[in-house]
Design an enzyme around this catalytic site. Structure first.
Site, PDB file in Angstrom:
ATOM      1  N   ASP A 195       0.841  -1.212   0.000  1.00 62.00           N
ATOM      2  CA  ASP A 195       0.000   0.000   0.000  1.00 62.00           C
ATOM      3  C   ASP A 195       0.869   1.253   0.000  1.00 62.00           C
ATOM      4  O   ASP A 195       1.990   1.246   0.515  1.00 62.00           O
ATOM      5  CB  ASP A 195      -0.913  -0.034   1.244  1.00 62.00           C
ATOM      6  CG  ASP A 195      -2.100   0.905   1.111  1.00 62.00           C
ATOM      7  OD1 ASP A 195      -2.346   1.411  -0.004  1.00 62.00           O
ATOM      8  OD2 ASP A 195      -2.773   1.133   2.127  1.00 62.00           O
ATOM      9  N   SER A 223      -8.151  -4.836   4.963  1.00 58.63           N
ATOM     10  CA  SER A 223      -8.742  -4.528   3.657  1.00 58.63           C
ATOM     11  C   SER A 223      -9.147  -5.796   2.883  1.00 58.63           C
ATOM     12  O   SER A 223      -8.880  -5.927   1.684  1.00 58.63           O
ATOM     13  CB  SER A 223      -7.789  -3.672   2.819  1.00 58.63           C
ATOM     14  OG  SER A 223      -7.516  -2.451   3.468  1.00 58.63           O
ATOM     15  N   GLU A 247       1.241 -13.444  12.195  1.00 56.67           N
ATOM     16  CA  GLU A 247       1.854 -12.313  12.897  1.00 56.67           C
ATOM     17  C   GLU A 247       1.749 -11.098  11.989  1.00 56.67           C
ATOM     18  O   GLU A 247       2.009 -11.195  10.783  1.00 56.67           O
ATOM     19  CB  GLU A 247       3.336 -12.617  13.188  1.00 56.67           C
ATOM     20  CG  GLU A 247       3.543 -13.770  14.147  1.00 56.67           C
ATOM     21  CD  GLU A 247       3.034 -13.460  15.555  1.00 56.67           C
ATOM     22  OE1 GLU A 247       3.115 -12.306  15.981  1.00 56.67           O
ATOM     23  OE2 GLU A 247       2.556 -14.407  16.220  1.00 56.67           O
ATOM     24  N   ASN A 278     -11.087  -2.577  -5.365  1.00 52.89           N
ATOM     25  CA  ASN A 278     -10.333  -1.573  -6.131  1.00 52.89           C
ATOM     26  C   ASN A 278     -11.022  -1.169  -7.448  1.00 52.89           C
ATOM     27  O   ASN A 278     -10.622  -0.196  -8.085  1.00 52.89           O
ATOM     28  CB  ASN A 278      -8.896  -2.038  -6.409  1.00 52.89           C
ATOM     29  CG  ASN A 278      -7.998  -1.990  -5.187  1.00 52.89           C
ATOM     30  OD1 ASN A 278      -7.113  -2.829  -5.012  1.00 52.89           O
ATOM     31  ND2 ASN A 278      -8.193  -1.005  -4.313  1.00 52.89           N
ATOM     32  N   ARG A 304       2.056  -4.918   6.117  1.00 55.78           N
ATOM     33  CA  ARG A 304       1.369  -3.860   5.361  1.00 55.78           C
ATOM     34  C   ARG A 304       2.206  -2.590   5.392  1.00 55.78           C
ATOM     35  O   ARG A 304       2.649  -2.157   6.465  1.00 55.78           O
ATOM     36  CB  ARG A 304      -0.028  -3.573   5.917  1.00 55.78           C
ATOM     37  CG  ARG A 304      -0.754  -2.505   5.063  1.00 55.78           C
ATOM     38  CD  ARG A 304      -2.227  -2.373   5.350  1.00 55.78           C
ATOM     39  NE  ARG A 304      -2.859  -1.510   4.364  1.00 55.78           N
ATOM     40  CZ  ARG A 304      -4.126  -1.575   3.979  1.00 55.78           C
ATOM     41  NH1 ARG A 304      -4.911  -2.481   4.506  1.00 55.78           N
ATOM     42  NH2 ARG A 304      -4.605  -0.743   3.068  1.00 55.78           N
ATOM     43  N   GLY A 310       0.070   5.396  -4.459  1.00 53.52           N
ATOM     44  CA  GLY A 310      -0.519   6.676  -4.863  1.00 53.52           C
ATOM     45  C   GLY A 310       0.077   7.833  -4.068  1.00 53.52           C
ATOM     46  O   GLY A 310       0.465   8.863  -4.636  1.00 53.52           O
ATOM     47  N   ARG A 326     -12.161   2.518  -8.008  1.00 60.12           N
ATOM     48  CA  ARG A 326     -11.260   3.627  -8.369  1.00 60.12           C
ATOM     49  C   ARG A 326     -11.612   4.199  -9.746  1.00 60.12           C
ATOM     50  O   ARG A 326     -12.330   3.561 -10.512  1.00 60.12           O
ATOM     51  CB  ARG A 326      -9.809   3.117  -8.348  1.00 60.12           C
ATOM     52  CG  ARG A 326      -9.400   2.716  -6.956  1.00 60.12           C
ATOM     53  CD  ARG A 326      -7.947   2.352  -6.864  1.00 60.12           C
ATOM     54  NE  ARG A 326      -7.609   2.026  -5.486  1.00 60.12           N
ATOM     55  CZ  ARG A 326      -6.401   2.096  -4.955  1.00 60.12           C
ATOM     56  NH1 ARG A 326      -5.380   2.481  -5.708  1.00 60.12           N
ATOM     57  NH2 ARG A 326      -6.189   1.791  -3.701  1.00 60.12           N
ATOM     58  N   TRP A 328       2.937   7.908  -2.583  1.00 57.12           N
ATOM     59  CA  TRP A 328       4.351   8.043  -2.970  1.00 57.12           C
ATOM     60  C   TRP A 328       4.469   8.961  -4.186  1.00 57.12           C
ATOM     61  O   TRP A 328       5.310   9.853  -4.227  1.00 57.12           O
ATOM     62  CB  TRP A 328       4.927   6.663  -3.285  1.00 57.12           C
ATOM     63  CG  TRP A 328       6.389   6.654  -3.578  1.00 57.12           C
ATOM     64  CD1 TRP A 328       7.399   6.510  -2.674  1.00 57.12           C
ATOM     65  CD2 TRP A 328       7.008   6.788  -4.869  1.00 57.12           C
ATOM     66  NE1 TRP A 328       8.611   6.552  -3.319  1.00 57.12           N
ATOM     67  CE2 TRP A 328       8.406   6.721  -4.670  1.00 57.12           C
ATOM     68  CE3 TRP A 328       6.524   6.964  -6.168  1.00 57.12           C
ATOM     69  CZ2 TRP A 328       9.321   6.817  -5.715  1.00 57.12           C
ATOM     70  CZ3 TRP A 328       7.437   7.053  -7.215  1.00 57.12           C
ATOM     71  CH2 TRP A 328       8.816   6.977  -6.985  1.00 57.12           C
ATOM     72  N   THR A 368     -10.978  -6.828  -4.758  1.00 61.74           N
ATOM     73  CA  THR A 368     -12.314  -6.781  -5.364  1.00 61.74           C
ATOM     74  C   THR A 368     -12.972  -5.413  -5.125  1.00 61.74           C
ATOM     75  O   THR A 368     -13.945  -5.082  -5.791  1.00 61.74           O
ATOM     76  CB  THR A 368     -13.228  -7.891  -4.791  1.00 61.74           C
ATOM     77  OG1 THR A 368     -13.093  -7.916  -3.351  1.00 61.74           O
ATOM     78  CG2 THR A 368     -12.852  -9.263  -5.323  1.00 61.74           C
TER      79      THR A 368
HETATM   80  C1  IPE Z   1      -5.459  -2.748  -0.285  1.00 64.88           C
HETATM   81  O1  IPE Z   1      -5.110  -1.410  -0.421  1.00 64.88           O
HETATM   82  C2  IPE Z   1      -5.479  -3.416  -1.617  1.00 64.88           C
HETATM   83  C3  IPE Z   1      -4.179  -3.621  -2.252  1.00 64.88           C
HETATM   84  C4  IPE Z   1      -3.005  -3.310  -1.753  1.00 64.88           C
HETATM   85  C5  IPE Z   1      -4.236  -4.251  -3.548  1.00 64.88           C
HETATM   86  P1  IPE Z   1      -6.212  -0.267  -0.550  1.00 64.88           P
HETATM   87  O2  IPE Z   1      -5.451   1.001  -0.660  1.00 64.88           O
HETATM   88  O3  IPE Z   1      -7.160  -0.592  -1.639  1.00 64.88           O
HETATM   89  O4  IPE Z   1      -6.978  -0.388   0.844  1.00 64.88           O
HETATM   90  P2  IPE Z   1      -7.856   0.652   1.646  1.00 64.88           P
HETATM   91  O5  IPE Z   1      -8.894   1.169   0.701  1.00 64.88           O
HETATM   92  O6  IPE Z   1      -6.931   1.734   2.105  1.00 64.88           O
HETATM   93  O7  IPE Z   1      -8.418  -0.131   2.780  1.00 64.88           O
HETATM   94  C1  IPE Z   2      -1.504   0.209  -3.330  1.00 67.74           C
HETATM   95  O1  IPE Z   2      -1.297   1.578  -3.389  1.00 67.74           O
HETATM   96  C2  IPE Z   2      -1.731  -0.385  -4.699  1.00 67.74           C
HETATM   97  C3  IPE Z   2      -3.113  -0.813  -4.929  1.00 67.74           C
HETATM   98  C4  IPE Z   2      -4.085  -0.752  -4.093  1.00 67.74           C
HETATM   99  C5  IPE Z   2      -3.373  -1.366  -6.231  1.00 67.74           C
HETATM  100  P1  IPE Z   2      -2.506   2.597  -3.397  1.00 67.74           P
HETATM  101  O2  IPE Z   2      -2.880   2.869  -4.814  1.00 67.74           O
HETATM  102  O3  IPE Z   2      -3.602   2.135  -2.539  1.00 67.74           O
HETATM  103  O4  IPE Z   2      -1.808   3.878  -2.795  1.00 67.74           O
HETATM  104  P2  IPE Z   2      -2.414   4.865  -1.724  1.00 67.74           P
HETATM  105  O5  IPE Z   2      -2.893   4.060  -0.576  1.00 67.74           O
HETATM  106  O6  IPE Z   2      -3.520   5.602  -2.404  1.00 67.74           O
HETATM  107  O7  IPE Z   2      -1.271   5.762  -1.376  1.00 67.74           O
HETATM  108 MG    MG Z   3      -4.078   2.387  -0.616  1.00 69.24          MG
END
Ligand code: IPE
Ligand code: IPE
Ligand code: MG
Length: 240
Positions: free
Chosen positions: A17, A196, A207, A65, A188, A20, A68, A22, A63
């Protein structure tokens, strides 16, 4: 419970995670973070395989995502194509076998093709399994297993009392990584402390390790540090 060698985790699962954030920190569009995140995947895959991890499961698309913006979803769907184009030769060198868990529906044909090609190319490899969770959701996985078992009862193939934890596990996506279905260490990145919808059943006794690092900044040293932390923990599974 998995038999563990040298107190090392057999199954490491990572919620990658922070891609985005970054990118946004540098004033760039989110997709730059996803692209850079692929390099982190490569670094961690290589180190995990060197360290004798049996299965590395990476959460790449949930599922949820699909919620977005369409152009981000589109980019995320292209990533497996890019990733395997670039890295299959290195995976071969490291004897890494590619596996996938998740739902095929809604995933573009070209993406499915790239995934099955990578699985096919690496199917003879006997080292670490690099297991991508793609269009994966824990609740949907358990629901699917429940429906399959229900059908078997209705067809008189099994009775209700035949439904055991082991039989449920046979109907989860992670049956493909048996005997390492159970997660030993869940990591994570990005500072969020939640599951998530990731491997709900399989994380029952894992753990947890949370780091504030954003996924593209994740590297070998961090991975080694987390493994060392894991090795200091005492897992009791309810016993004393
Ligand atoms: C979890 O990250 C899913 C993946 C890393 C693929 P998200 O960024 O989608 O999770 P939430 O929305 O912050 O819980
Ligand atoms: C994790 O990074 C990648 C996926 C969920 C596919 P994010 O895209 O969720 O990045 P943040 O959480 O918005 O920074
Ligand atoms: Mg994220």
């Amino acid at each position: 419970m998995n038999e563990q060698e040298n107190n090392s985790p057999n199954h490491v699962a990572i919620i990658m995670d922070g891609n985005g954030r970054w990118a946004q920190k540098q004033g760039k569009p989110r997709k730059f973070g996803h692209e850079e995140g692929m390099e982190a995947i490569r670094r961690v895959t290589m180190r995990a395989s060197e360290r004798g991890v049996k299965v590395l499961t990476l959460y790449a698309f949930s599922t949820e995502n699909w919620k977005r913006p369409p152009q981000e979803v589109h980019f995320l769907m292209q990533l497996p194509i890019l990733f395997f184009d670039r890295f299959v030769p290195e995976l071969q060198e490291k004897n890494v076998k590619v596996n996938m868990i998740g739902f095929e529906d809604k995933v573009p044909k070209s993406t499915k093709k790239a995934i099955s090609k990578a699985m096919d190319q690496t199917k003879g490899n006997t080292g670490m399994v690099l297991n991508f969770a793609f269009n994966y959701g824990g609740r949907a996985e358990i629901t699917k297993a429940t429906q399959a078992l229900c059908r078997k009862v209705l067809n008189n193939e099994i009775s209700c009392d035949d439904i055991t934890e082991a039989l449920i596990e046979e109907h989860l996506f992670t049956h493909s990584i048996a005997p390492y279905q159970e997660v030993d260490l869940l990591i994570r990145s990005s500072g969020e402390q939640r599951l998530s919808n990731f491997l709900l059943w399989q994380n029952a006794y894992s753990e947890f390790y949370f780091t504030d690092l954003l996924w593209p900044d994740f590297n070998e040293e961090v991975f080694d540090h987390i493994i060392a932390e894991y090795q200091k923990r005492q897992r009791r599974y309810g016993a004393v």
